[in-house]
Design an enzyme around this catalytic site. Structure first.
Site, PDB file in Angstrom:
ATOM      1  N   ASP A 144       8.801  12.521  -2.597  1.00  0.00           N
ATOM      2  CA  ASP A 144       7.748  11.418  -2.603  1.00  0.00           C
ATOM      3  C   ASP A 144       8.699  10.546  -2.674  1.00  0.00           C
ATOM      4  O   ASP A 144       8.793   9.960  -4.060  1.00  0.00           O
ATOM      5  CB  ASP A 144       6.558  11.842  -2.595  1.00  0.00           C
ATOM      6  CG  ASP A 144       5.454  10.907  -2.003  1.00  0.00           C
ATOM      7  OD1 ASP A 144       6.054  10.378  -1.226  1.00  0.00           O
ATOM      8  OD2 ASP A 144       4.471  10.959  -2.270  1.00  0.00           O
ATOM      9  N   HIS A 145       8.793   9.419  -1.746  1.00  0.00           N
ATOM     10  CA  HIS A 145       9.180   8.048  -1.818  1.00  0.00           C
ATOM     11  C   HIS A 145      10.137   7.465  -3.259  1.00  0.00           C
ATOM     12  O   HIS A 145      10.185   7.181  -4.127  1.00  0.00           O
ATOM     13  CB  HIS A 145       7.302   7.133  -2.938  1.00  0.00           C
ATOM     14  CG  HIS A 145       6.976   7.164  -1.996  1.00  0.00           C
ATOM     15  ND1 HIS A 145       6.794   5.395  -0.329  1.00  0.00           N
ATOM     16  CD2 HIS A 145       5.765   6.982  -1.518  1.00  0.00           C
ATOM     17  CE1 HIS A 145       5.862   6.074   0.143  1.00  0.00           C
ATOM     18  NE2 HIS A 145       5.109   6.411  -0.643  1.00  0.00           N
ATOM     19  N   GLU A 171      10.654   5.671   6.161  1.00  0.00           N
ATOM     20  CA  GLU A 171       9.376   4.930   6.587  1.00  0.00           C
ATOM     21  C   GLU A 171       8.993   3.391   7.185  1.00  0.00           C
ATOM     22  O   GLU A 171      10.436   3.108   7.028  1.00  0.00           O
ATOM     23  CB  GLU A 171       8.533   4.988   4.948  1.00  0.00           C
ATOM     24  CG  GLU A 171       6.881   4.254   5.263  1.00  0.00           C
ATOM     25  CD  GLU A 171       5.801   3.775   4.224  1.00  0.00           C
ATOM     26  OE1 GLU A 171       5.475   3.272   4.009  1.00  0.00           O
ATOM     27  OE2 GLU A 171       6.078   5.235   3.034  1.00  0.00           O
ATOM     28  N   HIS A 209      -2.691   3.448   0.224  1.00  0.00           N
ATOM     29  CA  HIS A 209      -2.518   4.593  -1.074  1.00  0.00           C
ATOM     30  C   HIS A 209      -3.497   4.218  -1.955  1.00  0.00           C
ATOM     31  O   HIS A 209      -3.882   3.157  -2.315  1.00  0.00           O
ATOM     32  CB  HIS A 209      -0.886   4.118  -1.518  1.00  0.00           C
ATOM     33  CG  HIS A 209      -0.060   4.675  -0.856  1.00  0.00           C
ATOM     34  ND1 HIS A 209       1.326   3.912  -1.001  1.00  0.00           N
ATOM     35  CD2 HIS A 209       0.665   6.007  -0.578  1.00  0.00           C
ATOM     36  CE1 HIS A 209       1.938   4.324   0.173  1.00  0.00           C
ATOM     37  NE2 HIS A 209       2.035   6.149  -0.043  1.00  0.00           N
ATOM     38  N   GLY A 210      -3.130   5.306  -3.147  1.00  0.00           N
ATOM     39  CA  GLY A 210      -4.562   5.076  -4.383  1.00  0.00           C
ATOM     40  C   GLY A 210      -6.233   6.198  -4.443  1.00  0.00           C
ATOM     41  O   GLY A 210      -6.314   6.003  -3.057  1.00  0.00           O
ATOM     42  N   ASN A 257      -0.141  13.511   3.261  1.00  0.00           N
ATOM     43  CA  ASN A 257      -0.113  13.336   2.081  1.00  0.00           C
ATOM     44  C   ASN A 257      -1.045  13.055   1.553  1.00  0.00           C
ATOM     45  O   ASN A 257      -2.575  12.705   1.943  1.00  0.00           O
ATOM     46  CB  ASN A 257       0.476  12.607   1.764  1.00  0.00           C
ATOM     47  CG  ASN A 257       2.232  12.371   2.397  1.00  0.00           C
ATOM     48  OD1 ASN A 257       2.912  13.440   2.557  1.00  0.00           O
ATOM     49  ND2 ASN A 257       3.233  12.246   1.529  1.00  0.00           N
ATOM     50  N   ILE A 258      -1.554  14.269   0.320  1.00  0.00           N
ATOM     51  CA  ILE A 258      -2.814  14.791  -0.446  1.00  0.00           C
ATOM     52  C   ILE A 258      -2.732  14.154  -1.898  1.00  0.00           C
ATOM     53  O   ILE A 258      -1.510  15.505  -2.022  1.00  0.00           O
ATOM     54  CB  ILE A 258      -3.297  15.253  -0.168  1.00  0.00           C
ATOM     55  CG1 ILE A 258      -4.006  15.121   1.743  1.00  0.00           C
ATOM     56  CG2 ILE A 258      -4.982  16.000  -1.080  1.00  0.00           C
ATOM     57  CD1 ILE A 258      -4.953  16.521   2.100  1.00  0.00           C
ATOM     58  N   ASP A 259      -2.673  13.137  -2.564  1.00  0.00           N
ATOM     59  CA  ASP A 259      -3.035  13.437  -4.185  1.00  0.00           C
ATOM     60  C   ASP A 259      -4.175  12.485  -4.664  1.00  0.00           C
ATOM     61  O   ASP A 259      -4.469  13.694  -5.707  1.00  0.00           O
ATOM     62  CB  ASP A 259      -1.762  12.092  -4.244  1.00  0.00           C
ATOM     63  CG  ASP A 259      -1.756  11.921  -5.355  1.00  0.00           C
ATOM     64  OD1 ASP A 259      -1.789  13.093  -6.277  1.00  0.00           O
ATOM     65  OD2 ASP A 259      -0.425  11.517  -6.190  1.00  0.00           O
ATOM     66  N   SER A 260      -4.373  11.238  -4.631  1.00  0.00           N
ATOM     67  CA  SER A 260      -6.220  10.820  -4.851  1.00  0.00           C
ATOM     68  C   SER A 260      -6.965  11.916  -5.401  1.00  0.00           C
ATOM     69  O   SER A 260      -7.601  12.279  -6.209  1.00  0.00           O
ATOM     70  CB  SER A 260      -6.243  10.158  -4.846  1.00  0.00           C
ATOM     71  OG  SER A 260      -5.236   8.765  -4.645  1.00  0.00           O
TER      72      SER A 260
END
Length: 311
Positions: free
Chosen positions: A82-83, A134, A180-181, A256-259
């Protein structure tokens, strides 16, 4: 089943009107939670590693943890960077066995973005690896990616055909209103995705897989648990899951799933120590964290992504 690329995953997702979850991982318990949830839901899954995760856990450890996951299930699993900030990071990840990488040169001028991305694509394709890039800029913070709200920029549909043809990428991350975040929008705001931009991009790139970053929804019930047991997370909301479901039915093949995962993991640990103040065995509180995160992943697969029973 060995690690796979996202190519076949996305072809099926596009035709089937669903998205595959790309869940960020940092340690063993997170990988276990995600893979167990995906296995029980019979869903393909992408285990996603950020630059911060590579620094924290060491790429060698992460590679072997993901390999353990592959050996304990029969669902399709891709390992994605990622990134990736530059060619060197993407190359190192490809050489380490990743099956998919993202080169994020979106902060660079147009010609430089294309040149860097094309260089990554050429190396990746020579090694059987797929590439995401992106266009546009998402607001928010994720590891080393920091974009102020005033600098955020929606993806221009007028640029996507030229960018994809000149770079040869396999999927495109776009900016249509996600962030993000965990600290996204204040209560009272009405965050929505620019579905009109997504539809326009889809019409210009028929059959081409689109990616959404910053798509966590910030589960308020989990935030409330953190705050009840000594946390200080501010009141914040993310993109409504109903908006993400719309996107998954269109051209979006990867979300995308993170937080949301971090919040669920942390909420369980905080609650565990309040309920069991004398515990000090990591296996006890990490078991709770793993189970809570697993339920979060299952919820996303069934109720947001629509990828259950698609493995």
């Amino acid at each position: 089943m060995p690690l796979v690329t996202t190519k076949e995953m996305f072809e099926k997702a596009y035709k089937g009107g669903y998205a595959v979850g790309a869940f960020n991982v940092n340690n063993m318990e997170m990988i276990q939670a995600i893979v167990e949830a995906a296995s029980e839901c019979r869903s393909p899954v992408i285990l996603q590693v950020s630059a911060g995760a590579r620094k924290y856990a060491n790429p060698v450890y992460l590679r072997h943890l993901v390999q353990a996951a592959v050996e304990t299930t029969d669902i399709p699993i891709a390992m994605h960077l990622d990134h990736g900030a530059d060619f060197e990071t993407c190359k190192a990840s490809i050489d380490d066995g990743f099956t998919s990488v993202m080169i994020d040169a979106s902060s660079k001028p147009w010609d430089e973005n294309i040149a860097i991305t094309k260089k990554v694509v050429e190396y990746a394709h020579d090694h059987g690896v797929v590439v995401e890039a992106e266009l546009g800029k998402l607001a928010g913070v994720e590891d080393d990616v920091k974009v102020e709200a005033k600098d955020a920029m929606f993806t221009s549909p007028d640029e996507v055909e030229e960018f994809t043809s000149k770079t040869g990428i396999d999927s495109l991350a776009i900016a249509i209103g996600t962030s993000h975040g965990a600290y996204k929008f204040k209560p009272g705001q009405d965050p929505k995705l620019r579905i009109d931009i997504l539809e326009e991009i889809g019409s210009r790139l028929p059959g081409f897989p689109i990616v959404l970053h910053g798509a966590s929804s910030v589960p308020q019930d989990q935030v409330a648990i953190i705050n009840k047991f000594g946390g200080e997370m501010p009141n914040a909301i993310g993109i409504p899951e109903s908006e993400l479901k719309k996107a998954a039915k269109l051209a979006v093949c990867k979300i995308n799933i993170d937080s949301d995962l971090r919040v669920a993991f942390t909420a369980a640990i905080r609650k565990h120590f309040v309920d069991n103040p004398s515990h000090f065995d990591p296996r006890q509180y990490l078991t709770d964290a793993r189970l809570n995160m697993k339920e979060m992943v299952k919820h996303k697969i069934v109720n947001v992504l629509g990828s259950a029973n698609k493995a």
